[in-house]
Motif scaffolding. Structure first.
Motif, PDB file in Angstrom:
ATOM      1  N   ASP A 288       0.833  -1.207   0.000  1.00 27.94           N
ATOM      2  CA  ASP A 288       0.000   0.000   0.000  1.00 27.94           C
ATOM      3  C   ASP A 288       0.864   1.253   0.000  1.00 27.94           C
ATOM      4  O   ASP A 288       0.611   2.203  -0.755  1.00 27.94           O
TER       5      ASP A 288
ATOM      6  N   ASP B 151     -14.024   1.230   3.179  1.00 27.39           N
ATOM      7  CA  ASP B 151     -13.550  -0.011   2.559  1.00 27.39           C
ATOM      8  C   ASP B 151     -14.533  -1.156   2.778  1.00 27.39           C
ATOM      9  O   ASP B 151     -14.497  -2.150   2.058  1.00 27.39           O
TER      10      ASP B 151
ATOM     11  N   PHE C 177     -16.490  -1.812  -0.590  1.00 30.57           N
ATOM     12  CA  PHE C 177     -15.975  -2.261  -1.885  1.00 30.57           C
ATOM     13  C   PHE C 177     -14.691  -3.091  -1.825  1.00 30.57           C
ATOM     14  O   PHE C 177     -14.232  -3.578  -2.861  1.00 30.57           O
ATOM     15  N   GLU C 178     -14.119  -3.287  -0.654  1.00 27.60           N
ATOM     16  CA  GLU C 178     -12.830  -3.970  -0.592  1.00 27.60           C
ATOM     17  C   GLU C 178     -12.979  -5.476  -0.409  1.00 27.60           C
ATOM     18  O   GLU C 178     -14.057  -6.001  -0.133  1.00 27.60           O
ATOM     19  N   SER C 179     -11.847  -6.165  -0.555  1.00 28.65           N
ATOM     20  CA  SER C 179     -11.752  -7.591  -0.283  1.00 28.65           C
ATOM     21  C   SER C 179     -10.383  -7.844   0.341  1.00 28.65           C
ATOM     22  O   SER C 179      -9.588  -6.917   0.502  1.00 28.65           O
TER      23      SER C 179
ATOM     24  N   ALA D 251      -7.429  -5.651   3.050  1.00 28.70           N
ATOM     25  CA  ALA D 251      -8.003  -4.318   3.235  1.00 28.70           C
ATOM     26  C   ALA D 251      -9.389  -4.417   3.861  1.00 28.70           C
ATOM     27  O   ALA D 251      -9.756  -3.603   4.721  1.00 28.70           O
ATOM     28  N   LEU D 252     -10.186  -5.405   3.444  1.00 32.89           N
ATOM     29  CA  LEU D 252     -11.508  -5.604   4.040  1.00 32.89           C
ATOM     30  C   LEU D 252     -11.370  -6.065   5.491  1.00 32.89           C
ATOM     31  O   LEU D 252     -12.109  -5.587   6.368  1.00 32.89           O
TER      32      LEU D 252
ATOM     33  N   ALA E 116     -10.644  -3.069   7.627  1.00 32.74           N
ATOM     34  CA  ALA E 116     -11.825  -2.212   7.778  1.00 32.74           C
ATOM     35  C   ALA E 116     -12.818  -2.832   8.760  1.00 32.74           C
ATOM     36  O   ALA E 116     -13.444  -2.121   9.557  1.00 32.74           O
TER      37      ALA E 116
ATOM     38  N   GLY F 293     -14.773 -10.997   0.161  1.00 30.45           N
ATOM     39  CA  GLY F 293     -15.345 -10.056  -0.796  1.00 30.45           C
ATOM     40  C   GLY F 293     -15.450 -10.720  -2.161  1.00 30.45           C
ATOM     41  O   GLY F 293     -14.528 -11.408  -2.595  1.00 30.45           O
TER      42      GLY F 293
ATOM     43  N   ASP G 223     -16.451 -10.010  -6.289  1.00 28.94           N
ATOM     44  CA  ASP G 223     -16.599  -8.911  -7.250  1.00 28.94           C
ATOM     45  C   ASP G 223     -18.044  -8.737  -7.708  1.00 28.94           C
ATOM     46  O   ASP G 223     -18.600  -7.640  -7.626  1.00 28.94           O
TER      47      ASP G 223
ATOM     48  N   ASN H 223     -18.869  -9.414   1.604  1.00 33.34           N
ATOM     49  CA  ASN H 223     -19.050  -8.213   0.771  1.00 33.34           C
ATOM     50  C   ASN H 223     -19.366  -8.665  -0.658  1.00 33.34           C
ATOM     51  O   ASN H 223     -18.514  -8.590  -1.551  1.00 33.34           O
TER      52      ASN H 223
ATOM     53  N   ARG I 230     -19.198  -6.551  -4.645  1.00 26.40           N
ATOM     54  CA  ARG I 230     -18.528  -5.397  -4.047  1.00 26.40           C
ATOM     55  C   ARG I 230     -18.248  -4.261  -5.023  1.00 26.40           C
ATOM     56  O   ARG I 230     -18.003  -3.125  -4.609  1.00 26.40           O
TER      57      ARG I 230
END
Length: 449
Positions: free
Chosen positions: A68, A286, A289-291, A294-295, A298, A338, A340, A376, A379
């Motif tokens: 990141d 996050d 929309f994250e996976s 990062a998810l 969050a 997550g 897509d 998610n 996402r």
């Protein structure tokens, strides 16, 4: 004078001009950037194995942070160069290491220069002190730093470099180079090592060191000015600063500039604090929309806002996304997934079941934890337009095993409310909803009007 900002390179200065590499600060406020990709003091943590194939190996969380941060700085540097900034890269030691990719337990080999914009050169490890200047624009820099310079890397270019900044005596190794990118300039220079007498007994900069640092910044500004000039202009020689050549009418102008710079520095400091706060506040977005990691991060952030303690766990044998403890004394194991464009399916559910059994097998665990699957689905679609959540098989399994299913988009809505309102009673209601709806898709209480 142009504003100078330093990332990862601490040099003698009494101004607030230092940015940590392991941050996501902006370079927008600097005209000239000094960048040092030294990762050893960034707090990244090694995997329990410490190394892989003879190279350092970072754990999952640090792997995510490193990627990141490298991506962030690459974007900041490219943006800065396109806007006309001069960016000095301190060619510190090249470090290669392995990181977790977050995909199917695979690892990748990385290095600390992956933030550099793509170019037709590579950086090769080699050390030495015999450094020679080969361009007049670095004459003053060499005079100022010749006793402090040491090379740890040389530049190997696919094309012949006709006019290097620095090289070895025979020019067989290029040690400094300038590259025009966009409207700006990328300037590669050797490592700089400060002597012990630059520090006092409290490890602060001495007066002499601060004088050195002030001149250092002047020299960088002169180099930047020369590079930006359409006509070649020789950097101002040191001897022009003697009183013999002093211009008395510049004093008031310089004082006015200094006063305004002090105001700018204060504003920049306030902005940096606000930006750090903003970054932390926006983490919960996050959830939408994250996976992957990062998810997971969050979700941990969200759970803490709701009053839980939540941490990842990895003892080298067992790795868990979340170990969650409520103020009421309930213990949960959480897994995140997550997707897509599809449902959250049974595969992650089975992984959660395995995690619950393996966690219960640990000697220090007396009671089996409850399970939560944070999903998610779809996402990449606006949550208001999503039609899918968990597959029927996943729902039936959750009912049988008494595992809670939570959509992270729902988690976002309640977390945002709690973060903005601080409503302690609503926190309790949300935690109660999770405990009482084990085995189902959790429906959180409606947000208070």
């Amino acid at each position: 004078m142009e504003t100078i900002v330093s990332v990862g390179f601490s040099f003698p200065s009494d101004e607030d001009d230092y940015i940590h590499f392991n941050s996501k600060s902006s370079l927008s406020d600097g005209d000239i950037i000094i960048f040092n990709p030294y990762l050893s003091n960034c707090g990244y943590e090694l995997d329990y194995r410490n190394n892989f194939k003879g190279k350092p190996f970072y754990n999952s969380h640090s792997s995510f942070l490193i990627l990141d941060h490298l991506a962030h700085w690459q974007n900041e540097i490219i943006t800065g160069l396109n806007s006309g900034k001069t960016i000095f890269i301190i060619l510190t030691e090249k470090n290669e290491f392995y990181i977790h990719t977050g995909k199917n337990n695979t690892v990748d080999l990385c290095h600390n220069y992956q933030f550099l914009p793509s170019s037709n050169f590579s950086l090769i490890s080699a050390t030495g002190k015999a450094i020679y200047p080969y361009s007049e624009i670095v004459t003053n820099l060499f005079k100022h730093c010749k006793d402090l310079f040491k090379y740890e890397i040389y530049i190997k270019s696919q094309e012949h470099i006709k006019a290097p900044l620095f090289a070895t005596k025979s020019k067989d190794k290029i040690l400094g180079h300038t590259i025009k990118i966009g409207k700006g300039n990328l300037v590669l220079i050797p490592s700089i090592f400060f002597p012990d007498d630059f520090y006092d007994n409290d490890e602060d900069w001495t007066k002499e060191a601060l004088i050195w640092g002030k001149r250092f910044k002047q020299i960088l500004a002169e180099i930047s000015k020369s590079l930006k000039s359409e006509k070649k202009k020789t950097p101002t020689p040191d001897w022009t600063f003697n009183e013999t050549y002093y211009l008395t009418n510049v004093t008031s102008t310089k004082n006015a500039i200094l006063k305004n710079e002090e105001k700018i520095f204060k504003i920049q400091k306030d902005i940096a604090i606000l930006e750090k706060s903003l970054t932390e506040q926006e983490v919960i977005k996050d959830l939408l929309f994250e996976s992957g990691e990062a998810l997971e991060y969050a979700v941990r952030k969200s759970l803490k806002i709701l009053g839980y303690s939540a941490e990842g766990y990895d003892d080298g044998k067992l790795e868990l996304d979340q170990i969650i403890l409520s103020p009421e004394g309930d213990r949960f194991i959480g897994e995140c997934e997550g997707k897509d464009l599809s449902h959250v399916d049974i595969s992650k559910f089975r992984q959660l079941q395995d995690s619950l059994h393996e966690d219960f097998a640990r000697e220090e665990v007396d009671e089996k934890a409850f399970g939560i699957l944070f999903g998610n689905p779809q996402r990449l679609i606006d949550p208001a337009k999503r039609t899918l959540d968990f597959t029927d098989k996943c729902r039936r399994g959750a009912e049988r095993e008494k595992i809670a299913l939570i959509k992270t988009a729902d988690l976002f809505n309640i977390t945002r409310y709690v973060q903005e309102s601080g409503d302690e009673n609503f926190k309790v209601e949300c935690r109660k909803a999770i405990k009482e709806q084990l085995g189902r898709v959790v429906q959180f209480p409606p947000l208070p009007m």
